[in-house]
Design an enzyme around this catalytic site. Structure first.
Site, PDB file in Angstrom:
ATOM      1  N   LYS A  73      -0.375  -3.307 -10.672  1.00  0.00           N
ATOM      2  CA  LYS A  73      -1.336  -4.153 -11.387  1.00  0.00           C
ATOM      3  C   LYS A  73      -2.398  -3.288 -12.082  1.00  0.00           C
ATOM      4  O   LYS A  73      -2.842  -3.594 -13.173  1.00  0.00           O
ATOM      5  CB  LYS A  73      -2.005  -5.114 -10.406  1.00  0.00           C
ATOM      6  CG  LYS A  73      -2.931  -6.017 -11.134  1.00  0.00           C
ATOM      7  CD  LYS A  73      -3.766  -6.852 -10.236  1.00  0.00           C
ATOM      8  CE  LYS A  73      -4.952  -7.303 -11.036  1.00  0.00           C
ATOM      9  NZ  LYS A  73      -6.136  -6.495 -10.760  1.00  0.00           N
ATOM     10  N   ASP A  74      -2.802  -2.209 -11.421  1.00  0.00           N
ATOM     11  CA  ASP A  74      -3.776  -1.288 -12.011  1.00  0.00           C
ATOM     12  C   ASP A  74      -3.007  -0.081 -12.537  1.00  0.00           C
ATOM     13  O   ASP A  74      -3.138   1.036 -12.027  1.00  0.00           O
ATOM     14  CB  ASP A  74      -4.811  -0.905 -10.955  1.00  0.00           C
ATOM     15  CG  ASP A  74      -5.572  -2.125 -10.469  1.00  0.00           C
ATOM     16  OD1 ASP A  74      -6.489  -2.565 -11.164  1.00  0.00           O
ATOM     17  OD2 ASP A  74      -5.214  -2.672  -9.412  1.00  0.00           O
TER      18      ASP A  74
ATOM     19  N   SER B  32      -8.767  -9.673  -6.157  1.00  0.00           N
ATOM     20  CA  SER B  32      -9.957 -10.151  -5.437  1.00  0.00           C
ATOM     21  C   SER B  32     -10.870 -10.891  -6.408  1.00  0.00           C
ATOM     22  O   SER B  32     -11.583 -11.825  -6.020  1.00  0.00           O
ATOM     23  CB  SER B  32     -10.701  -8.970  -4.819  1.00  0.00           C
ATOM     24  OG  SER B  32      -9.807  -8.186  -4.068  1.00  0.00           O
TER      25      SER B  32
ATOM     26  N   GLY C 250     -11.262  -4.137  -0.246  1.00  0.00           N
ATOM     27  CA  GLY C 250     -11.445  -5.308   0.607  1.00  0.00           C
ATOM     28  C   GLY C 250     -11.178  -6.619  -0.119  1.00  0.00           C
ATOM     29  O   GLY C 250     -10.627  -6.630  -1.214  1.00  0.00           O
ATOM     30  N   ALA C 251     -11.587  -7.753   0.533  1.00  0.00           N
ATOM     31  CA  ALA C 251     -11.221  -9.102   0.080  1.00  0.00           C
ATOM     32  C   ALA C 251      -9.692  -9.129  -0.067  1.00  0.00           C
ATOM     33  O   ALA C 251      -9.143  -9.430  -1.126  1.00  0.00           O
ATOM     34  CB  ALA C 251     -11.922  -9.484  -1.221  1.00  0.00           C
ATOM     35  N   LEU C 252      -9.025  -8.797   1.020  1.00  0.00           N
ATOM     36  CA  LEU C 252      -7.582  -8.515   0.980  1.00  0.00           C
ATOM     37  C   LEU C 252      -6.737  -9.757   0.700  1.00  0.00           C
ATOM     38  O   LEU C 252      -7.007 -10.838   1.210  1.00  0.00           O
ATOM     39  CB  LEU C 252      -7.148  -7.889   2.324  1.00  0.00           C
ATOM     40  CG  LEU C 252      -7.858  -6.588   2.697  1.00  0.00           C
ATOM     41  CD1 LEU C 252      -7.323  -6.074   4.041  1.00  0.00           C
ATOM     42  CD2 LEU C 252      -7.694  -5.519   1.622  1.00  0.00           C
TER      43      LEU C 252
ATOM     44  N   HIS D 146      -2.502  -6.580  -1.655  1.00  0.00           N
ATOM     45  CA  HIS D 146      -2.878  -5.477  -0.759  1.00  0.00           C
ATOM     46  C   HIS D 146      -1.895  -5.399   0.422  1.00  0.00           C
ATOM     47  O   HIS D 146      -1.441  -4.312   0.797  1.00  0.00           O
ATOM     48  CB  HIS D 146      -4.274  -5.704  -0.172  1.00  0.00           C
ATOM     49  CG  HIS D 146      -5.387  -5.721  -1.176  1.00  0.00           C
ATOM     50  ND1 HIS D 146      -6.146  -6.839  -1.417  1.00  0.00           N
ATOM     51  CD2 HIS D 146      -5.894  -4.759  -1.979  1.00  0.00           C
ATOM     52  CE1 HIS D 146      -7.070  -6.560  -2.328  1.00  0.00           C
ATOM     53  NE2 HIS D 146      -6.941  -5.310  -2.697  1.00  0.00           N
TER      54      HIS D 146
ATOM     55  N   MET E 236      -2.323 -11.408  -8.432  1.00  0.00           N
ATOM     56  CA  MET E 236      -3.347 -11.556  -7.390  1.00  0.00           C
ATOM     57  C   MET E 236      -4.431 -10.510  -7.586  1.00  0.00           C
ATOM     58  O   MET E 236      -4.139  -9.361  -7.944  1.00  0.00           O
ATOM     59  CB  MET E 236      -2.733 -11.396  -6.014  1.00  0.00           C
ATOM     60  CG  MET E 236      -1.882 -12.574  -5.658  1.00  0.00           C
ATOM     61  SD  MET E 236      -1.341 -12.481  -3.962  1.00  0.00           S
ATOM     62  CE  MET E 236      -0.376 -13.979  -3.889  1.00  0.00           C
TER      63      MET E 236
HETATM   64  P1  AMP Z   1      -8.565  -2.990  -5.003  1.00  0.00           P
HETATM   65  O1  AMP Z   1      -8.979  -3.527  -3.672  1.00  0.00           O
HETATM   66  O2  AMP Z   1      -8.680  -3.982  -6.118  1.00  0.00           O
HETATM   67  O3  AMP Z   1      -9.168  -1.644  -5.320  1.00  0.00           O
HETATM   68  O4  AMP Z   1      -7.001  -2.714  -4.882  1.00  0.00           O
HETATM   69  C1  AMP Z   1      -6.485  -1.834  -3.917  1.00  0.00           C
HETATM   70  C2  AMP Z   1      -5.046  -1.558  -4.227  1.00  0.00           C
HETATM   71  O5  AMP Z   1      -4.309  -2.779  -4.238  1.00  0.00           O
HETATM   72  C3  AMP Z   1      -4.858  -0.933  -5.625  1.00  0.00           C
HETATM   73  O6  AMP Z   1      -3.859   0.062  -5.557  1.00  0.00           O
HETATM   74  C4  AMP Z   1      -4.395  -2.108  -6.452  1.00  0.00           C
HETATM   75  O7  AMP Z   1      -3.612  -1.743  -7.570  1.00  0.00           O
HETATM   76  C5  AMP Z   1      -3.578  -2.885  -5.446  1.00  0.00           C
HETATM   77  N1  AMP Z   1      -3.440  -4.279  -5.857  1.00  0.00           N
HETATM   78  C6  AMP Z   1      -4.436  -5.145  -6.175  1.00  0.00           C
HETATM   79  N2  AMP Z   1      -3.918  -6.325  -6.574  1.00  0.00           N
HETATM   80  C7  AMP Z   1      -2.567  -6.194  -6.511  1.00  0.00           C
HETATM   81  C8  AMP Z   1      -1.464  -7.060  -6.794  1.00  0.00           C
HETATM   82  N3  AMP Z   1      -1.646  -8.297  -7.231  1.00  0.00           N
HETATM   83  N4  AMP Z   1      -0.217  -6.593  -6.598  1.00  0.00           N
HETATM   84  C9  AMP Z   1      -0.018  -5.321  -6.153  1.00  0.00           C
HETATM   85  N5  AMP Z   1      -1.003  -4.461  -5.875  1.00  0.00           N
HETATM   86  C10 AMP Z   1      -2.262  -4.892  -6.046  1.00  0.00           C
END
Ligand code: AMP
Length: 282
Positions: A149-150, A186, A31-33, A37, A184
């Site tokens: 990013k991850d 959250s 979340g906090a899209l 995302h 980017m």
């Molecule tokens: P999260 O909500 O942080 O668990 O992220 C959910 C998905 O979005 C994960 O696969 C992250 O790697 C991806 N994500 C988060 N930030 C970015 C970004 N800046 N660019 C691309 N993918 C992202």
């Protein structure tokens, strides 16, 4: 867009789509899209008949001293953004249904989970692997979309999917950045104004290292020094967890960069932990 909260009902609904021959594209999030995302969502929509996004703040992947309680939440804005993307299913699982009191099974992916961020966040990747395995079993996606990013997370999820025979293609999408290069996240919402302007040093550090490698500096030790020097130029960086060159498959640190390398960094700015990486192909 249908919003589902109950795993069993979501599972039945996904199963029906699959039985009708439709492909399922899945984007797991906390979340906090933001646009990082949403880029995954767009790709999933493009490549699949049905798009499912989950928003679940997974307690299993947060350590006791980490930011689970203050993690940004904005389900109203998130819902609006997903509606605008015209996705099919928003899965918002209830924590008690994901982890009832009797819950006691965990996925451990091995040494990959202990490197890079794993050293500083013990148990984190087991928490990630466990929730992703549960989500894959509920949804049975044709394709699942993760952000570069991850990077370590993508390596671990690919390993898990292969080892445990999940019938899901893992698709890794590029890191989406702010105008000054900051990836980017959250967690960027935690940064005050000064910290925010310092934060683009992570990308500068990766670019300096990348330029150095391209101009012939292939010693891992020298590259680490270039990265450290860039980071140390910013007094607001309170801790460097790691800044180095790694083998993109094994995630082991490299002594000599040959062919390709993962340049990766994790630092704290104030209380906020930020990570970033570049996959360098020579
Ligand atoms: P999260 O909500 O942080 O668990 O992220 C959910 C998905 O979005 C994960 O696969 C992250 O790697 C991806 N994500 C988060 N930030 C970015 C970004 N800046 N660019 C691309 N993918 C992202």
């Amino acid at each position: 867009m249908e919003t589902l909260r109950i795993p069993r009902i979501t599972q039945d609904s996904c199963k029906k789509h699959l039985q009708r021959g439709r492909s399922l594209g899945f984007v797991p999030t906390m979340g906090a899209l933001h646009d990082g995302h949403l880029n995954l969502v767009k790709r999933a929509k493009m490549e699949n008949d049905v798009t499912i996004v989950s928003i679940f703040l997974n307690p299993l992947q947060f350590g006791p001293a980490e930011d689970l309680d203050k993690y940004p939440r904005d389900i109203e804005q998130d819902t609006k953004k997903l509606r605008e993307q015209d996705i099919d299913i928003l899965f918002l699982p209830d924590t008690n249904l994901m982890y009832p009191l009797s819950f006691s099974s965990h996925i451990e992916v091995g040494p990959l989970s202990e490197r890079l961020c794993g050293k500083f966040r013990p148990g984190h990747f087991n928490g990630v692997a466990t929730v992703v395995a549960k989500l894959f079993n509920i949804i049975n996606p044709t394709r699942a979309y993760f952000g570069q990013k991850d990077f370590q997370q993508t390596v671990i999820i690919k390993r898990m999917a292969k080892d445990l025979n999940f019938d899901t293609d893992i698709i890794v999408c590029p890191t989406i950045r702010e105008h000054d290069g900051l990836a980017m996240s959250s967690r960027n919402a935690y940064l005050d104004k000064e910290e925010r302007s310092t934060a683009c040093v992570l990308y500068q550090c990766l670019n300096n290292a990348s330029e150095s490698v391209k101009s012939g500096m292939t010693s891992g030790e020298k590259i680490r020094e270039v990265m450290r020097q860039t980071l140390l130029s910013e007094p607001l960086i309170s801790q460097i967890d790691y800044a180095s060159a790694y083998n993109p498959e094994t995630l082991g640190e490299v002594d000599e960069i040959k062919g390709e390398a993962l340049l990766a960094v994790a630092v704290r700015i104030g209380d906020t932990r930020l990570i970033d990486n570049i996959h360098l192909i020579l």
